[in-house]
Design a protein around this motif. Structure first.
Motif, PDB file in Angstrom:
ATOM      1  N   ALA A  93      49.519  42.794  31.467  1.00  0.00           N
ATOM      2  CA  ALA A  93      48.886  44.095  31.248  1.00  0.00           C
ATOM      3  C   ALA A  93      47.669  44.268  32.157  1.00  0.00           C
ATOM      4  O   ALA A  93      47.469  45.338  32.743  1.00  0.00           O
ATOM      5  N   ALA A  94      46.870  43.208  32.315  1.00  0.00           N
ATOM      6  CA  ALA A  94      45.706  43.281  33.199  1.00  0.00           C
ATOM      7  C   ALA A  94      46.151  43.497  34.644  1.00  0.00           C
ATOM      8  O   ALA A  94      45.537  44.277  35.378  1.00  0.00           O
ATOM      9  N   LEU A  95      47.209  42.835  35.045  1.00  0.00           N
ATOM     10  CA  LEU A  95      47.722  42.977  36.406  1.00  0.00           C
ATOM     11  C   LEU A  95      48.132  44.420  36.687  1.00  0.00           C
ATOM     12  O   LEU A  95      47.826  44.975  37.741  1.00  0.00           O
ATOM     13  N   PHE A  96      48.814  45.038  35.728  1.00  0.00           N
ATOM     14  CA  PHE A  96      49.296  46.404  35.911  1.00  0.00           C
ATOM     15  C   PHE A  96      48.298  47.448  35.428  1.00  0.00           C
ATOM     16  O   PHE A  96      48.573  48.647  35.505  1.00  0.00           O
ATOM     17  N   GLN A  97      47.147  46.979  34.928  1.00  0.00           N
ATOM     18  CA  GLN A  97      46.091  47.869  34.456  1.00  0.00           C
ATOM     19  C   GLN A  97      46.579  48.834  33.379  1.00  0.00           C
ATOM     20  O   GLN A  97      46.365  50.038  33.433  1.00  0.00           O
ATOM     21  N   VAL A  98      47.283  48.266  32.399  1.00  0.00           N
ATOM     22  CA  VAL A  98      47.778  49.042  31.267  1.00  0.00           C
ATOM     23  C   VAL A  98      47.396  48.341  29.972  1.00  0.00           C
ATOM     24  O   VAL A  98      47.034  47.164  29.960  1.00  0.00           O
ATOM     25  N   ASN A  99      47.528  49.042  28.887  1.00  0.00           N
ATOM     26  CA  ASN A  99      47.314  48.477  27.566  1.00  0.00           C
ATOM     27  C   ASN A  99      48.403  47.437  27.305  1.00  0.00           C
ATOM     28  O   ASN A  99      49.572  47.661  27.649  1.00  0.00           O
ATOM     29  N   PRO A 100      48.054  46.294  26.694  1.00  0.00           N
ATOM     30  CA  PRO A 100      49.074  45.284  26.409  1.00  0.00           C
ATOM     31  C   PRO A 100      50.255  45.815  25.580  1.00  0.00           C
ATOM     32  O   PRO A 100      51.358  45.287  25.662  1.00  0.00           O
ATOM     33  N   GLY A 101      50.020  46.880  24.847  1.00  0.00           N
ATOM     34  CA  GLY A 101      51.103  47.490  24.079  1.00  0.00           C
ATOM     35  C   GLY A 101      52.227  47.997  24.959  1.00  0.00           C
ATOM     36  O   GLY A 101      53.396  47.983  24.573  1.00  0.00           O
ATOM     37  N   HIS A 138      55.907  44.566  46.221  1.00  0.00           N
ATOM     38  CA  HIS A 138      55.382  45.396  45.132  1.00  0.00           C
ATOM     39  C   HIS A 138      54.446  44.579  44.248  1.00  0.00           C
ATOM     40  O   HIS A 138      53.392  45.070  43.846  1.00  0.00           O
ATOM     41  N   LEU A 139      54.800  43.335  43.978  1.00  0.00           N
ATOM     42  CA  LEU A 139      53.947  42.468  43.162  1.00  0.00           C
ATOM     43  C   LEU A 139      52.621  42.202  43.878  1.00  0.00           C
ATOM     44  O   LEU A 139      51.548  42.282  43.268  1.00  0.00           O
ATOM     45  N   VAL A 140      52.671  41.917  45.162  1.00  0.00           N
ATOM     46  CA  VAL A 140      51.446  41.659  45.925  1.00  0.00           C
ATOM     47  C   VAL A 140      50.562  42.910  45.948  1.00  0.00           C
ATOM     48  O   VAL A 140      49.349  42.829  45.734  1.00  0.00           O
ATOM     49  N   THR A 141      51.149  44.063  46.187  1.00  0.00           N
ATOM     50  CA  THR A 141      50.384  45.311  46.201  1.00  0.00           C
ATOM     51  C   THR A 141      49.739  45.571  44.847  1.00  0.00           C
ATOM     52  O   THR A 141      48.566  45.944  44.764  1.00  0.00           O
ATOM     53  N   THR A 142      50.484  45.365  43.780  1.00  0.00           N
ATOM     54  CA  THR A 142      49.965  45.552  42.431  1.00  0.00           C
ATOM     55  C   THR A 142      48.789  44.611  42.178  1.00  0.00           C
ATOM     56  O   THR A 142      47.758  45.020  41.632  1.00  0.00           O
ATOM     57  N   ALA A 143      48.925  43.369  42.596  1.00  0.00           N
ATOM     58  CA  ALA A 143      47.846  42.392  42.406  1.00  0.00           C
ATOM     59  C   ALA A 143      46.613  42.768  43.215  1.00  0.00           C
ATOM     60  O   ALA A 143      45.476  42.629  42.734  1.00  0.00           O
ATOM     61  N   MET A 144      46.814  43.255  44.435  1.00  0.00           N
ATOM     62  CA  MET A 144      45.675  43.648  45.267  1.00  0.00           C
ATOM     63  C   MET A 144      44.934  44.840  44.670  1.00  0.00           C
ATOM     64  O   MET A 144      43.702  44.886  44.677  1.00  0.00           O
ATOM     65  N   LEU A 145      45.656  45.794  44.128  1.00  0.00           N
ATOM     66  CA  LEU A 145      45.026  46.942  43.488  1.00  0.00           C
ATOM     67  C   LEU A 145      44.227  46.509  42.259  1.00  0.00           C
ATOM     68  O   LEU A 145      43.112  46.983  42.031  1.00  0.00           O
ATOM     69  N   ALA A 146      44.783  45.595  41.483  1.00  0.00           N
ATOM     70  CA  ALA A 146      44.081  45.091  40.303  1.00  0.00           C
ATOM     71  C   ALA A 146      42.821  44.337  40.723  1.00  0.00           C
ATOM     72  O   ALA A 146      41.759  44.496  40.110  1.00  0.00           O
ATOM     73  N   ALA A 147      42.907  43.537  41.782  1.00  0.00           N
ATOM     74  CA  ALA A 147      41.742  42.785  42.259  1.00  0.00           C
ATOM     75  C   ALA A 147      40.651  43.736  42.739  1.00  0.00           C
ATOM     76  O   ALA A 147      39.462  43.499  42.488  1.00  0.00           O
ATOM     77  N   GLY A 148      41.033  44.799  43.400  1.00  0.00           N
ATOM     78  CA  GLY A 148      40.056  45.787  43.845  1.00  0.00           C
ATOM     79  C   GLY A 148      39.345  46.436  42.686  1.00  0.00           C
ATOM     80  O   GLY A 148      38.127  46.656  42.727  1.00  0.00           O
ATOM     81  N   ARG A 149      40.086  46.742  41.636  1.00  0.00           N
ATOM     82  CA  ARG A 149      39.475  47.350  40.449  1.00  0.00           C
ATOM     83  C   ARG A 149      38.515  46.372  39.791  1.00  0.00           C
ATOM     84  O   ARG A 149      37.404  46.744  39.407  1.00  0.00           O
ATOM     85  N   ILE A 150      38.900  45.124  39.680  1.00  0.00           N
ATOM     86  CA  ILE A 150      38.025  44.106  39.086  1.00  0.00           C
ATOM     87  C   ILE A 150      36.755  43.967  39.919  1.00  0.00           C
ATOM     88  O   ILE A 150      35.648  43.868  39.379  1.00  0.00           O
ATOM     89  N   HIS A 151      36.889  43.997  41.221  1.00  0.00           N
ATOM     90  CA  HIS A 151      35.739  43.911  42.109  1.00  0.00           C
ATOM     91  C   HIS A 151      34.782  45.076  41.873  1.00  0.00           C
ATOM     92  O   HIS A 151      33.566  44.889  41.781  1.00  0.00           O
ATOM     93  N   ARG A 152      35.320  46.305  41.783  1.00  0.00           N
ATOM     94  CA  ARG A 152      34.481  47.484  41.535  1.00  0.00           C
ATOM     95  C   ARG A 152      33.759  47.374  40.208  1.00  0.00           C
ATOM     96  O   ARG A 152      32.562  47.688  40.109  1.00  0.00           O
ATOM     97  N   VAL A 153      34.445  46.904  39.170  1.00  0.00           N
ATOM     98  CA  VAL A 153      33.828  46.767  37.851  1.00  0.00           C
ATOM     99  C   VAL A 153      32.705  45.724  37.898  1.00  0.00           C
ATOM    100  O   VAL A 153      31.627  45.933  37.338  1.00  0.00           O
ATOM    101  N   ALA A 154      32.939  44.617  38.606  1.00  0.00           N
ATOM    102  CA  ALA A 154      31.911  43.594  38.727  1.00  0.00           C
ATOM    103  C   ALA A 154      30.678  44.134  39.442  1.00  0.00           C
ATOM    104  O   ALA A 154      29.546  43.874  39.015  1.00  0.00           O
TER     105      ALA A 154
END
Length: 88
Positions: free
Chosen positions: A30-38, A65-81
């Motif tokens: 869920a964190a990887l795809f930036q969605v609710n675990p539900g 697609h998996l690599v792109t998804t992971a990179m987008l999630a990492a970018g979001r985590i970076h912005r939040v930090a």
């Protein structure tokens, strides 16, 4: 302000099923795809994207697609930090 949850595609659902099959827990997916675990649980149970099959993780387009998804999630985590540190 919380960011809205991402909309999952059929390919995302297939990738989620493949990751679940590899033993990755639903919360991490869920964190990887930036969605609710539900949303991941709904895919795991077939409530959403019924009839989907796990993606072939050896397929180049799926891997990309998996690599792109992971990179987008990492970018979001970076912005939040950075926001947490008071820098943007």
């Amino acid at each position: 302000m919380a960011e809205p949850s991402n909309t999952l595609t059929a390919l995302d659902a297939e990738l989620i099923l493949a990751l679940l099959g590899r033993g990755i827990n639903q919360h991490d997916i869920a964190a990887l795809f930036q969605v609710n675990p539900g949303r991941v649980a709904e895919i795991a149970t077939g409530e959403k994207f019924a009839g989907s099959r796990p993606a072939d993780l050896n397929e180049p387009s799926v891997r990309q697609h998996l690599v792109t998804t992971a990179m987008l999630a990492a970018g979001r985590i970076h912005r939040v930090a950075l926001m947490g540190l008071g820098t943007r």
